[in-house]
Design a protein around this motif. Structure first.
Motif, PDB file in Angstrom:
ATOM      1  N   MET B 162       0.851  -1.189   0.000  1.00 56.16           N
ATOM      2  CA  MET B 162       0.000   0.000   0.000  1.00 56.16           C
ATOM      3  C   MET B 162       0.883   1.235   0.000  1.00 56.16           C
ATOM      4  O   MET B 162       2.068   1.160   0.367  1.00 56.16           O
ATOM      5  CB  MET B 162      -0.940  -0.012   1.206  1.00 56.16           C
ATOM      6  N   ALA B 163       0.293   2.358  -0.425  1.00 54.97           N
ATOM      7  CA  ALA B 163       1.089   3.570  -0.543  1.00 54.97           C
ATOM      8  C   ALA B 163       1.274   4.239   0.814  1.00 54.97           C
ATOM      9  O   ALA B 163       2.335   4.782   1.113  1.00 54.97           O
ATOM     10  CB  ALA B 163       0.409   4.536  -1.510  1.00 54.97           C
ATOM     11  N   ALA B 164       0.240   4.190   1.652  1.00 52.69           N
ATOM     12  CA  ALA B 164       0.296   4.850   2.950  1.00 52.69           C
ATOM     13  C   ALA B 164      -0.494   4.020   3.951  1.00 52.69           C
ATOM     14  O   ALA B 164      -1.423   3.305   3.565  1.00 52.69           O
ATOM     15  CB  ALA B 164      -0.288   6.255   2.850  1.00 52.69           C
ATOM     16  N   PRO B 165      -0.127   4.098   5.203  1.00 50.65           N
ATOM     17  CA  PRO B 165      -0.868   3.320   6.205  1.00 50.65           C
ATOM     18  C   PRO B 165      -2.253   3.920   6.440  1.00 50.65           C
ATOM     19  O   PRO B 165      -2.448   5.120   6.205  1.00 50.65           O
ATOM     20  CB  PRO B 165      -0.006   3.459   7.462  1.00 50.65           C
ATOM     21  N   PRO B 166      -3.211   3.125   6.869  1.00 52.44           N
ATOM     22  CA  PRO B 166      -4.556   3.647   7.156  1.00 52.44           C
ATOM     23  C   PRO B 166      -4.522   4.515   8.406  1.00 52.44           C
ATOM     24  O   PRO B 166      -3.672   4.339   9.270  1.00 52.44           O
ATOM     25  CB  PRO B 166      -5.377   2.383   7.399  1.00 52.44           C
ATOM     26  N   ARG B 167      -5.457   5.467   8.456  1.00 57.03           N
ATOM     27  CA  ARG B 167      -5.576   6.293   9.650  1.00 57.03           C
ATOM     28  C   ARG B 167      -6.835   5.952  10.421  1.00 57.03           C
ATOM     29  O   ARG B 167      -6.887   6.102  11.634  1.00 57.03           O
ATOM     30  CB  ARG B 167      -5.635   7.780   9.266  1.00 57.03           C
ATOM     31  N   THR B 168      -7.844   5.520   9.696  1.00 56.07           N
ATOM     32  CA  THR B 168      -9.106   5.230  10.378  1.00 56.07           C
ATOM     33  C   THR B 168      -9.393   3.735  10.340  1.00 56.07           C
ATOM     34  O   THR B 168      -8.819   2.988   9.544  1.00 56.07           O
ATOM     35  CB  THR B 168     -10.284   5.957   9.709  1.00 56.07           C
ATOM     36  N   THR B 169     -10.308   3.335  11.208  1.00 52.26           N
ATOM     37  CA  THR B 169     -10.700   1.925  11.292  1.00 52.26           C
ATOM     38  C   THR B 169     -11.269   1.453   9.946  1.00 52.26           C
ATOM     39  O   THR B 169     -10.963   0.347   9.505  1.00 52.26           O
ATOM     40  CB  THR B 169     -11.762   1.760  12.383  1.00 52.26           C
ATOM     41  N   THR B 170     -12.061   2.312   9.307  1.00 56.49           N
ATOM     42  CA  THR B 170     -12.681   1.917   8.043  1.00 56.49           C
ATOM     43  C   THR B 170     -11.632   1.746   6.950  1.00 56.49           C
ATOM     44  O   THR B 170     -11.690   0.808   6.161  1.00 56.49           O
ATOM     45  CB  THR B 170     -13.714   2.976   7.591  1.00 56.49           C
ATOM     46  N   GLU B 171     -10.663   2.683   6.918  1.00 54.64           N
ATOM     47  CA  GLU B 171      -9.590   2.560   5.926  1.00 54.64           C
ATOM     48  C   GLU B 171      -8.856   1.241   6.095  1.00 54.64           C
ATOM     49  O   GLU B 171      -8.544   0.549   5.119  1.00 54.64           O
ATOM     50  CB  GLU B 171      -8.587   3.708   6.089  1.00 54.64           C
ATOM     51  N   LEU B 172      -8.567   0.894   7.347  1.00 57.29           N
ATOM     52  CA  LEU B 172      -7.845  -0.349   7.606  1.00 57.29           C
ATOM     53  C   LEU B 172      -8.627  -1.545   7.066  1.00 57.29           C
ATOM     54  O   LEU B 172      -8.079  -2.410   6.381  1.00 57.29           O
ATOM     55  CB  LEU B 172      -7.584  -0.511   9.102  1.00 57.29           C
ATOM     56  N   GLU B 173      -9.925  -1.550   7.346  1.00 62.52           N
ATOM     57  CA  GLU B 173     -10.744  -2.673   6.876  1.00 62.52           C
ATOM     58  C   GLU B 173     -10.756  -2.744   5.355  1.00 62.52           C
ATOM     59  O   GLU B 173     -10.626  -3.824   4.776  1.00 62.52           O
ATOM     60  CB  GLU B 173     -12.183  -2.529   7.392  1.00 62.52           C
ATOM     61  N   THR B 174     -10.915  -1.573   4.712  1.00 57.75           N
ATOM     62  CA  THR B 174     -11.007  -1.549   3.252  1.00 57.75           C
ATOM     63  C   THR B 174      -9.720  -2.062   2.620  1.00 57.75           C
ATOM     64  O   THR B 174      -9.739  -2.917   1.728  1.00 57.75           O
ATOM     65  CB  THR B 174     -11.290  -0.114   2.759  1.00 57.75           C
ATOM     66  N   ILE B 175      -8.589  -1.529   3.099  1.00 59.19           N
ATOM     67  CA  ILE B 175      -7.307  -1.960   2.536  1.00 59.19           C
ATOM     68  C   ILE B 175      -7.114  -3.456   2.756  1.00 59.19           C
ATOM     69  O   ILE B 175      -6.734  -4.206   1.844  1.00 59.19           O
ATOM     70  CB  ILE B 175      -6.144  -1.172   3.180  1.00 59.19           C
ATOM     71  N   ALA B 176      -7.393  -3.906   3.992  1.00 60.47           N
ATOM     72  CA  ALA B 176      -7.173  -5.314   4.326  1.00 60.47           C
ATOM     73  C   ALA B 176      -8.023  -6.225   3.441  1.00 60.47           C
ATOM     74  O   ALA B 176      -7.526  -7.193   2.858  1.00 60.47           O
ATOM     75  CB  ALA B 176      -7.496  -5.556   5.803  1.00 60.47           C
ATOM     76  N   ARG B 177      -9.312  -5.866   3.312  1.00 58.60           N
ATOM     77  CA  ARG B 177     -10.202  -6.717   2.509  1.00 58.60           C
ATOM     78  C   ARG B 177      -9.750  -6.769   1.059  1.00 58.60           C
ATOM     79  O   ARG B 177      -9.736  -7.823   0.429  1.00 58.60           O
ATOM     80  CB  ARG B 177     -11.644  -6.208   2.605  1.00 58.60           C
ATOM     81  N   GLY B 178      -9.339  -5.600   0.532  1.00 64.12           N
ATOM     82  CA  GLY B 178      -8.873  -5.543  -0.853  1.00 64.12           C
ATOM     83  C   GLY B 178      -7.676  -6.450  -1.075  1.00 64.12           C
ATOM     84  O   GLY B 178      -7.623  -7.222  -2.035  1.00 64.12           O
ATOM     85  N   LEU B 179      -6.718  -6.373  -0.153  1.00 65.51           N
ATOM     86  CA  LEU B 179      -5.504  -7.178  -0.298  1.00 65.51           C
ATOM     87  C   LEU B 179      -5.810  -8.663  -0.162  1.00 65.51           C
ATOM     88  O   LEU B 179      -5.228  -9.502  -0.851  1.00 65.51           O
ATOM     89  CB  LEU B 179      -4.473  -6.765   0.756  1.00 65.51           C
ATOM     90  N   GLN B 180      -6.728  -8.983   0.738  1.00 73.55           N
ATOM     91  CA  GLN B 180      -7.092 -10.394   0.910  1.00 73.55           C
ATOM     92  C   GLN B 180      -7.799 -10.925  -0.332  1.00 73.55           C
ATOM     93  O   GLN B 180      -7.553 -12.040  -0.765  1.00 73.55           O
ATOM     94  CB  GLN B 180      -8.010 -10.559   2.133  1.00 73.55           C
ATOM     95  N   ARG B 181      -8.655 -10.069  -0.904  1.00 75.33           N
ATOM     96  CA  ARG B 181      -9.431 -10.497  -2.060  1.00 75.33           C
ATOM     97  C   ARG B 181      -8.516 -10.820  -3.239  1.00 75.33           C
ATOM     98  O   ARG B 181      -8.701 -11.804  -3.932  1.00 75.33           O
ATOM     99  CB  ARG B 181     -10.455  -9.416  -2.447  1.00 75.33           C
ATOM    100  N   ARG B 182      -7.476  -9.961  -3.412  1.00 73.94           N
ATOM    101  CA  ARG B 182      -6.626 -10.268  -4.559  1.00 73.94           C
ATOM    102  C   ARG B 182      -5.511 -11.243  -4.200  1.00 73.94           C
ATOM    103  O   ARG B 182      -4.594 -11.479  -4.983  1.00 73.94           O
ATOM    104  CB  ARG B 182      -6.094  -9.005  -5.213  1.00 73.94           C
ATOM    105  N   GLY B 183      -5.581 -11.823  -3.003  1.00 77.11           N
ATOM    106  CA  GLY B 183      -4.665 -12.905  -2.653  1.00 77.11           C
ATOM    107  C   GLY B 183      -3.274 -12.473  -2.263  1.00 77.11           C
ATOM    108  O   GLY B 183      -2.359 -13.291  -2.192  1.00 77.11           O
ATOM    109  N   ALA B 184      -3.095 -11.161  -2.006  1.00 78.01           N
ATOM    110  CA  ALA B 184      -1.761 -10.682  -1.632  1.00 78.01           C
ATOM    111  C   ALA B 184      -1.362 -11.162  -0.235  1.00 78.01           C
ATOM    112  O   ALA B 184      -0.186 -11.395   0.044  1.00 78.01           O
ATOM    113  CB  ALA B 184      -1.708  -9.159  -1.700  1.00 78.01           C
ATOM    114  N   VAL B 185      -2.346 -11.287   0.642  1.00 81.00           N
ATOM    115  CA  VAL B 185      -2.099 -11.776   2.003  1.00 81.00           C
ATOM    116  C   VAL B 185      -3.253 -12.693   2.411  1.00 81.00           C
ATOM    117  O   VAL B 185      -4.360 -12.590   1.887  1.00 81.00           O
ATOM    118  CB  VAL B 185      -2.017 -10.621   3.038  1.00 81.00           C
ATOM    119  N   SER B 186      -2.967 -13.608   3.356  1.00 82.98           N
ATOM    120  CA  SER B 186      -4.041 -14.467   3.856  1.00 82.98           C
ATOM    121  C   SER B 186      -4.918 -13.709   4.830  1.00 82.98           C
ATOM    122  O   SER B 186      -6.129 -13.889   4.892  1.00 82.98           O
ATOM    123  CB  SER B 186      -3.467 -15.683   4.583  1.00 82.98           C
ATOM    124  N   TRP B 187      -4.262 -12.851   5.627  1.00 81.25           N
ATOM    125  CA  TRP B 187      -4.987 -12.149   6.679  1.00 81.25           C
ATOM    126  C   TRP B 187      -4.772 -10.660   6.559  1.00 81.25           C
ATOM    127  O   TRP B 187      -3.749 -10.219   6.063  1.00 81.25           O
ATOM    128  CB  TRP B 187      -4.522 -12.626   8.060  1.00 81.25           C
TER     129      TRP B 187
END
Lengths: 285, 431
Positions: B162-187
């Motif tokens: 990712m380009a920058a770390p999340p600042r809010t709880t929602t940002e964290l969830e969005t980034i995490a889900r996106g990365l999981q969906r494209r298989g970049a990370v398991s968790w």
């Protein structure tokens, strides 16, 4: 004179057993916690009242009984099977016996750490195996409903050799002539086990049961290392609860009360076992 | 020779001889050790003892009258506490100084095990330390402890994903889900969810990030738990929601610091909550994520300030120390700026002194320094009370049920609130 000869033994029992017990009984009638600056202040039966209405104490009592009952019965069954096996004239008998005894020789904390790793989700060997077979990792230690089963499994793994060793000693006291006599009369293996081995092994079975029961009811180190009492306190034992109250909360009055509650439970159950023996001996005679 | 010694089989006699020799050697060793000059005994967890070993050697070479003897205690925080408490209960502590976790201070002080430090070190002993490092050392009007190093919760993130770390709880969830969906990370996000102190630390940060508080201090009133507030329930709900959505693995109910580090260090998670020590583990050669890890403040909901649970180690002087003056001297040396600088450069320990935190020349050795400085500005202290262990235990139990047993957040928090109120009430009633 006889009393004089007994004195050292009595002194030892008094110092290591009676004195702590009396001290705990005294403490359980006092508030002695971080809130009193650890100064014991008599508070009547307040600790005992609290114990009776402490849902967590009763929950832990049930959990401890569940753990002790299931692990004890499994250990007796498996220990008996193992002892019968080891009693057979095997090649390399010494090596086999040593291998079987190994789990018992390991310190509990070490073996508990080993099990924590074995059951690790998702990296533990067991979960690797499950994943290799196409399954998804299982949370052995993260489900309150089933985690206690795995604490039992670890305990059975460790303590079965102890039971087997005691029973093996018992088996070796049975004169081979008796077995031969039964054999000549045409008794099958099961019959020989039921009619000869088990009755003569009864005192040893009882001894093993007594030892294991007292130990299982006081279980602490295995649980502390394997689960820390979690998840959601579903594996917390009475020993762990007493420890929490004493060493973490510095509430020694209540910790002593929990310990005494646990002691009464052990006393009750072990005397139950001993009564059972009386019945047993009656039928043997 | 055997006149007074009953004839025993040979192996038994040999065994007795060995045991006797052992006790003689032990007694001799103790007598020798006692004959030395003023020695200040210090108990600390083994890693700290190792990290300070060279500096202590230097101190012992430079000082003739005072010598430091460090005892290596267990690594685990609670195991060290057990060891210290066992020796304190026996009355005559074999140590003069004890390296303590921040949450022990009020408990140990109330138990009467500590010596106040201000008579020996003056009122200004904390001056010059970062505010986040000052908190938690004084209790009930006395100074009981000086910090050796600061510690706080941090958000570790993957700079390659990712380009920058999340600042809010929602940002964290969005980034995490996106990365999981494209298989970049398991968790998406791993943190400490095992039923132990770490879970309370994690929750306190989330709670503050949602604008809630653990204890509410109203003027003129005893502190009350605030765990049933809408903010607290929302915070609990967010944590269990992470598990429900699969952003956090279900296994989190068994995860402590080491397990979280294992998952994130294997490159299988996008984010991790951990303490500063993880940085060295993640950046050491051979780490699967070396060069791909960044550190940021933890997340909060929009409009709230992200907080970091303060955890630090510090020295206290034990009551009954035979050499309080010398012990205070050693304490002052251990917590000095010079030692802090060495520990920061060599072992990456977070300094407590503002001068070190703001020293650009330290940043080469400690790239985390800006994040640590930032974290210490918003460090959140766990409740400062002798019954903290009970409060934390009650909270951990309910949070563990929330995470492992699908207990609704509102119910878990209601129970935690009720139990915490009882604990505080009992603490207020007892004379």
């Amino acid at each position: 004179m006889s009393l004089l000869l007994l004195a050292p033994a009595l002194l030892l029992v008094g110092v290591v057993f009676l004195w702590p017990l009396l001290r705990y009984a005294w403490l359980s009638g006092h508030a002695a916690s971080v809130l009193t600056g650890l100064v014991p202040l008599a508070n009547g039966g307040a600790n005992w009242q609290r114990l009776l209405s402490d849902g967590r104490f009763w929950q832990d009592t049930l959990q401890t009984l569940r753990f002790a009952g299931v692990s004890l019965s499994l250990e007796l069954l498996l220990g008996l099977a193992l002892a019968l096996l080891l009693h057979q004239p095997l090649r390399q008998r010494g090596a086999v016996r040593a291998a079987v005894l190994l789990p018992w020789a390991l310190p509990t904390t070490v073996m508990a750490l080993g099990w924590r790793w074995l059951l690790n989700d998702p990296y533990g060997p067991l979960n690797r195996l499950i994943q290799g077979l196409g399954g998804s990792p299982y949370g052995f230690l993260s489900t309150p409903a089933t985690t206690w089963l795995f604490t039992v499994l670890a305990d059975v793994w460790k303590s079965t050799p102890f039971v087997a060793l005691l029973l093996l000693a018992g088996l070796q006291t049975i004169p081979p002539e008796l077995e031969e006599a039964l054999l000549l009369e045409g008794a099958g293996p099961l019959q020989r086990l039921w009619r000869l081995t088990l009755p003569l092994l009864a005192p040893y079975l009882l001894l093993a049961a007594l030892f294991r029961l007292a130990q299982a009811l006081g279980v602490f180190d295995l649980i502390q290392v394997l689960t820390g009492g979690g998840p959601a306190s579903s594996t917390e034992s009475l020993g762990l609860y007493a420890y929490l109250n004493g060493m973490r909360f510095l509430d020694f009055g209540y910790s002593a009360t929990v310990m005494l509650g646990m002691f009464l439970l052990v006393l009750l159950l072990t005397s139950g076992l001993l009564l059972l023996r009386r019945g047993w001996q009656g039928t043997l005679r | 020779m055997t006149g007074w010694f009953p004839p025993l089989p040979n192996p038994a006699r040999r065994l007795i001889a060995v045991v006797l020799a052992f006790w003689l050697a032990l007694a001799g060793g103790l007598a020798l050790a006692r004959a030395r000059r003023v020695t200040v005994g210090v108990l600390m967890p083994a890693p700290f003892a190792d990290a300070t070993a060279e500096l202590v050697q230097q101190f012992n070479r430079d000082h003739r009258s005072v010598q430091i003897a460090v005892s290596r205690g267990p690594l685990d925080t609670e195991a060290l506490s057990d060891l210290a408490i066992s020796s304190l209960l026996l009355g005559d502590a074999p140590y003069d100084l004890l390296l303590m976790d921040v949450t022990w201070t009020p408990k140990y002080a109330a138990a009467g095990w500590l010596e106040p430090l201000e008579p020996l070190l003056g009122d200004q002993a904390l001056a010059g330390m970062a505010p986040g490092a000052q908190a938690g050392n004084a209790f009930a009007g006395h100074l009981w402890r000086l910090p050796l190093l600061a510690d706080m919760g941090l958000l570790y993130w993957r700079t390659d994903l990712m380009a920058a770390p999340p600042r809010t709880t929602t940002e964290l969830e969005t980034i995490a889900r996106g990365l999981q969906r494209r298989g970049a990370v398991s968790w998406g996000y791993v943190w400490q969810g095992r039923q132990y102190e770490g879970l309370s630390c994690v929750f306190l940060e989330v709670l503050r990030g949602f604008g809630g508080q653990w204890l509410q201090h109203d003027a003129g009133q005893a502190p009350q738990p605030a765990l049933q507030s809408p903010e607290a329930i929302a915070a609990a709900n967010w944590l269990s929601g992470l598990v429900r959505q699969g952003i956090t693995p279900r296994a989190v109910a068994t995860v402590s610091e080491a397990e979280a580090l294992q998952i994130f260090g294997a490159g299988e998670a996008a984010f991790m909550r951990n303490w500063p020590y993880a940085w060295r583990e993640l950046t050491r050669p051979g780490s699967a994520v070396a060069g791909r890890v960044g550190v940021a403040p933890l997340v909060a909901v929009p409009g709230e300030q992200a907080a970091a649970t303060q955890g630090s180690w510090g020295f206290s002087l034990l009551k009954g120390s035979r050499h309080p003056r010398e012990a205070a001297e050693v304490l002052r040396w251990f917590t000095s700026e010079a030692v802090g600088r060495q520990l920061a450069i060599r072992y990456g320990y977070t300094p407590v002194w503002t001068s070190l935190l703001e020293d650009p020349s330290l940043e080469a050795a400690l790239p985390l320094l800006p994040a640590l400085r930032q974290g210490l500005l918003h460090a959140e202290l766990r409740p400062l009370t002798p019954v903290y262990a009970q409060l934390s235990d009650a909270l951990q139990r309910q949070l563990s049920a929330l995470l492992s047993d699908d207990q609704p957040a509102a119910l878990a928090m209601a129970r935690a609130q009720r139990q915490s109120a009882l604990i505080l009430q009992a603490a207020g009633e007892t004379p």
